[in-house]
Design a protein around this motif. Sequence first.
Motif, PDB file in Angstrom:
ATOM      1  N   SER A   3       0.745  -1.008   0.160  1.00  0.00           N
ATOM      2  CA  SER A   3       0.061   0.193  -0.010  1.00  0.00           C
ATOM      3  C   SER A   3       0.903   1.171   0.039  1.00  0.00           C
ATOM      4  O   SER A   3       0.202   2.402  -0.342  1.00  0.00           O
ATOM      5  CB  SER A   3      -0.951  -0.089   1.201  1.00  0.00           C
ATOM      6  OG  SER A   3      -0.241  -0.205   2.359  1.00  0.00           O
TER       7      SER A   3
ATOM      8  N   LYS B  79       1.809   3.567   7.123  1.00  0.00           N
ATOM      9  CA  LYS B  79       0.945   4.475   6.198  1.00  0.00           C
ATOM     10  C   LYS B  79       1.414   5.901   6.409  1.00  0.00           C
ATOM     11  O   LYS B  79       2.368   6.140   7.152  1.00  0.00           O
ATOM     12  CB  LYS B  79      -0.646   4.663   6.705  1.00  0.00           C
ATOM     13  CG  LYS B  79      -1.236   3.384   6.523  1.00  0.00           C
ATOM     14  CD  LYS B  79      -1.413   2.924   5.069  1.00  0.00           C
ATOM     15  CE  LYS B  79      -2.362   1.510   5.376  1.00  0.00           C
ATOM     16  NZ  LYS B  79      -2.448   0.961   3.963  1.00  0.00           N
TER      17      LYS B  79
ATOM     18  N   GLY C   8      -2.308   5.297   2.389  1.00  0.00           N
ATOM     19  CA  GLY C   8      -1.191   4.910   1.566  1.00  0.00           C
ATOM     20  C   GLY C   8      -0.603   5.573   0.357  1.00  0.00           C
ATOM     21  O   GLY C   8      -1.356   6.395  -0.162  1.00  0.00           O
TER      22      GLY C   8
ATOM     23  N   SER D  27      -4.502   0.625  -1.480  1.00  0.00           N
ATOM     24  CA  SER D  27      -4.428   0.811  -0.045  1.00  0.00           C
ATOM     25  C   SER D  27      -5.749   0.902   0.663  1.00  0.00           C
ATOM     26  O   SER D  27      -6.631   1.518   0.310  1.00  0.00           O
ATOM     27  CB  SER D  27      -3.635   2.280   0.235  1.00  0.00           C
ATOM     28  OG  SER D  27      -3.599   2.651   1.635  1.00  0.00           O
TER      29      SER D  27
ATOM     30  N   ASP E  22      -7.126   2.267   3.992  1.00  0.00           N
ATOM     31  CA  ASP E  22      -6.606   3.259   4.865  1.00  0.00           C
ATOM     32  C   ASP E  22      -7.552   3.799   5.415  1.00  0.00           C
ATOM     33  O   ASP E  22      -8.759   3.650   5.559  1.00  0.00           O
ATOM     34  CB  ASP E  22      -5.325   4.216   4.200  1.00  0.00           C
ATOM     35  CG  ASP E  22      -6.060   4.721   2.754  1.00  0.00           C
ATOM     36  OD1 ASP E  22      -7.205   4.918   2.607  1.00  0.00           O
ATOM     37  OD2 ASP E  22      -5.173   4.674   1.995  1.00  0.00           O
TER      38      ASP E  22
END
Length: 249
Positions: free
Chosen positions: A50, A91, A146, A152, A154
Amino acid sequence: MGATGRADDGRGRLGARLSSVAVAIGCVLFLGGFAWGAVLYRPYTVPTGSMTPTVNAGDKVLAQRVDGGDVRRGDVVVFTDTQWGDMPMVKRVVGTGGDKIVCCGKDGRLTVNGIPIDEPYLRSSGRASGEDFTAEVPKGQLFLLGDDRTVSLDSRVHLSDATHGSVPRGAVQARVDAVAWPLGSMIDRPEAFAALPGGVSSAGPLKLQLTAMAVGVVLILGGAVYGPLAARSSRPKRSTQPKAAAGVR
């Protein structure tokens, strides 16, 4: 012993002392840098892709142990939050408490408090997110995305949560400073976030630690080589003049 012999012997002793001092200083620098790094940094293996291209799945990163209160926008952090899973995640912080995150603006960029953010670290050069979203970050929380927004999972996935997709600062365990393997590259702080209140975080001491260790290795090897060379060069040289034959005047 002649004057030449005494001078050679003196040079030999001086060379041995210099060699010992160089090795001793080198050991202090190398071991000190290593110990300093072991205290401040912790290795992590990135679990997913990611954060590509900044870090890839399986990369070994070095992350500085930091307090969540020291985290700034743009930082790549390692955190654990039960709402996101049991394993540490990696992240990028794009918003902190009080921020309003909107995506995407007319030009396709992410905006923080109305300010468009250039994100050169993204994998795709198109829109900052495939889907539009708006989030207000609660106090003491962080909004995380991400770098590969197409895959990703996130903060966007958790927007319906009570915290609007954010995680508490206390969930942060460390801030990533470098990829140790396979690239060995440093993680830069994005300039786009510097204009926002709070700015960006300062770089960690990793470069200084690595420099100390490298200088230490050079001194250790140099001292180990110089000592024997100095001792050899100080040995008296044999005379090459032929001896006179006995009885000949």
